[in-house]
Scaffold this active site. Sequence first.
Site, PDB file in Angstrom:
ATOM      1  CB  CYS A 138     -23.535  49.797   1.616  1.00  0.00           C
ATOM      2  SG  CYS A 138     -22.390  48.711   2.488  1.00  0.00           S
ATOM      3  CB  CYS A 152     -18.943  50.178   4.686  1.00  0.00           C
ATOM      4  SG  CYS A 152     -19.814  48.719   5.075  1.00  0.00           S
ATOM      5  CB  CYS A 172     -23.715  42.801   3.613  1.00  0.00           C
ATOM      6  SG  CYS A 172     -25.173  43.145   4.634  1.00  0.00           S
TER       7      CYS A 172
HETATM    8  N1  SAH Z   1     -24.652  46.303   8.556  1.00  0.00           N
HETATM    9  C1  SAH Z   1     -24.555  47.170   9.653  1.00  0.00           C
HETATM   10  C2  SAH Z   1     -23.131  47.470  10.080  1.00  0.00           C
HETATM   11  C3  SAH Z   1     -22.136  47.670   8.988  1.00  0.00           C
HETATM   12  S1  SAH Z   1     -22.351  49.118   8.013  1.00  0.00           S
HETATM   13  C4  SAH Z   1     -25.322  48.468   9.398  1.00  0.00           C
HETATM   14  O1  SAH Z   1     -25.749  48.694   8.270  1.00  0.00           O
HETATM   15  O2  SAH Z   1     -25.505  49.225  10.339  1.00  0.00           O
HETATM   16  C5  SAH Z   1     -21.850  50.376   9.175  1.00  0.00           C
HETATM   17  C6  SAH Z   1     -22.360  51.766   8.833  1.00  0.00           C
HETATM   18  O3  SAH Z   1     -21.732  52.241   7.630  1.00  0.00           O
HETATM   19  C7  SAH Z   1     -23.862  51.799   8.589  1.00  0.00           C
HETATM   20  O4  SAH Z   1     -24.448  52.860   9.281  1.00  0.00           O
HETATM   21  C8  SAH Z   1     -23.938  52.039   7.101  1.00  0.00           C
HETATM   22  O5  SAH Z   1     -25.129  52.664   6.735  1.00  0.00           O
HETATM   23  C9  SAH Z   1     -22.726  52.889   6.857  1.00  0.00           C
HETATM   24  N2  SAH Z   1     -22.315  52.943   5.454  1.00  0.00           N
HETATM   25  C10 SAH Z   1     -22.348  51.977   4.526  1.00  0.00           C
HETATM   26  N3  SAH Z   1     -21.893  52.428   3.336  1.00  0.00           N
HETATM   27  C11 SAH Z   1     -21.570  53.724   3.527  1.00  0.00           C
HETATM   28  C12 SAH Z   1     -21.067  54.740   2.695  1.00  0.00           C
HETATM   29  N4  SAH Z   1     -20.800  54.524   1.401  1.00  0.00           N
HETATM   30  N5  SAH Z   1     -20.865  55.956   3.242  1.00  0.00           N
HETATM   31  C13 SAH Z   1     -21.138  56.191   4.543  1.00  0.00           C
HETATM   32  N6  SAH Z   1     -21.624  55.278   5.382  1.00  0.00           N
HETATM   33  C14 SAH Z   1     -21.834  54.051   4.878  1.00  0.00           C
HETATM   34 FE1  SF4 Z   2     -25.045  45.464   4.823  1.00  0.00          FE
HETATM   35 FE2  SF4 Z   2     -23.809  47.657   4.020  1.00  0.00          FE
HETATM   36 FE3  SF4 Z   2     -26.457  47.704   4.464  1.00  0.00          FE
HETATM   37 FE4  SF4 Z   2     -24.742  47.472   6.550  1.00  0.00          FE
HETATM   38  S1  SF4 Z   2     -24.924  49.214   5.158  1.00  0.00           S
HETATM   39  S2  SF4 Z   2     -26.618  46.285   6.160  1.00  0.00           S
HETATM   40  S3  SF4 Z   2     -23.103  46.267   5.580  1.00  0.00           S
HETATM   41  S4  SF4 Z   2     -25.409  46.503   2.885  1.00  0.00           S
END
Ligand code: SAH
Ligand code: SF4
Length: 390
Positions: A141, A357, A134
């Site tokens: 993330c 994720c 991403c």
């Molecule tokens: N890119 C999109 C969808 C994929 S991420 C987005 O950001 O919404 C899906 C969800 O997982 C998002 O709400 C993101 O903030 C959350 N997420 C990512 N990394 C995470 C982590 N380490 N712990 C908890 N939630 C996380």
């Molecule tokens: Fe991308 Fe992860 Fe941010 Fe979703 S939470 S927009 S997957 S970097």
Amino acid sequence: MTTTTDFQPADPATASPIDLFRLLPEEMEELAVRLGQPRYRAEQILHALYREGAASLSDITVLPRAFRERLAAEGCVVGSAEEVRRVVSEDGQTTKLLLRMAGGTLIETVLMQYPEPGDRHPRSTVCVSSQAGCAMGCVFCATGQMGFLRNLRAEEMVAQVMHEARVLRGKGQHVTNVVFMGMGEPLANYAETVRAIRLLTHPRAFSLAQRGITVSTVGLIHAVDRLAGEGLQVGLAISLHAPDEALRQRLVPTAGPDSVHNLVSAAKRYFRRTGRRVTFEYALIDGLNDAPELARELAAGLKGSGCHVNLIPVNPTAGGYRRPPRGRILEFERILRDGGVNCTVRVEKGSEISAACGQLRLDEELSQSPGGPVRGRRQSQPSPAPSQSQ
Ligand code: SAH
Ligand code: SF4
């Protein structure tokens, strides 16, 4: 109106010529007719793919052998995803698949099951990846820290659902919900994501209820407005993570100016146009965005918007971000509720198998070194060490 270009691969370097999971029913009919077959062959193929779980051309036994051979000669395939690894949580309710796509790209998809009372089938939600990696760079993330590799095509998103559907079929169950919350930003891969939604919800294809689908976005405002105008009834989740601009910018470095304000407005427009209330996701991080005054600020900003807040205690990743203590999470929730905002804390699923994720893929890379981590019950051995994608 479709054209023959729909049959062309999005990326000739990595795609097979015609993946049947890409074709909407009308396009499947065009294909049958182009190959000199009656239109009803399309219905037979769709039935085999989406009702019977066919995983290859040879599984579509209803077709005459000569037509199957013709399809193969034309380069038709049924999905290109190969299961590299399957990990099931101890309670059996979470199944994470690591899939290798054409060109070697590794992605993951997760099935989460939630028991329903009585004899009812469990709610079975598939969490789909829309990109490998991403580009948005959210600091907490794992996928964001990996960087962007490539967009997934619609058929690769559908294939993820079909792989998990086959897992469920083995238990006499079926997919009830799909969330675009795996790796990647679905609205940065807009056309392919919408095509996947149309395939998954078309009554002659996978026929999932539109209301059973949720798209989660970091908040690409133009794309949110565009989605609102698609005539779809899909749910929308916007990953907000902060009530003020400076803090959001720190957590989501690619966020534009005024993003909090603009996203709240976009959520209201989405609700007005689709009738679907928007959920704001808020990953709670210890000492960063979990202070009571931030909860009050968030409540003030969202009051009366009709939006819901989903608090997600952050899953620890390499960046050293940790979830707040339980008491602080509950206090944050209480302040939002007292401030008139509907709010829930996300139930954790499959954390021991890294169902967050981007994490299994990272584990896969780590597990290539001796003693690398894979928690939970591994059901299939990885094939020879996967090559790094792209
Ligand atoms: N890119 C999109 C969808 C994929 S991420 C987005 O950001 O919404 C899906 C969800 O997982 C998002 O709400 C993101 O903030 C959350 N997420 C990512 N990394 C995470 C982590 N380490 N712990 C908890 N939630 C996380
Ligand atoms: Fe991308 Fe992860 Fe941010 Fe979703 S939470 S927009 S997957 S970097």
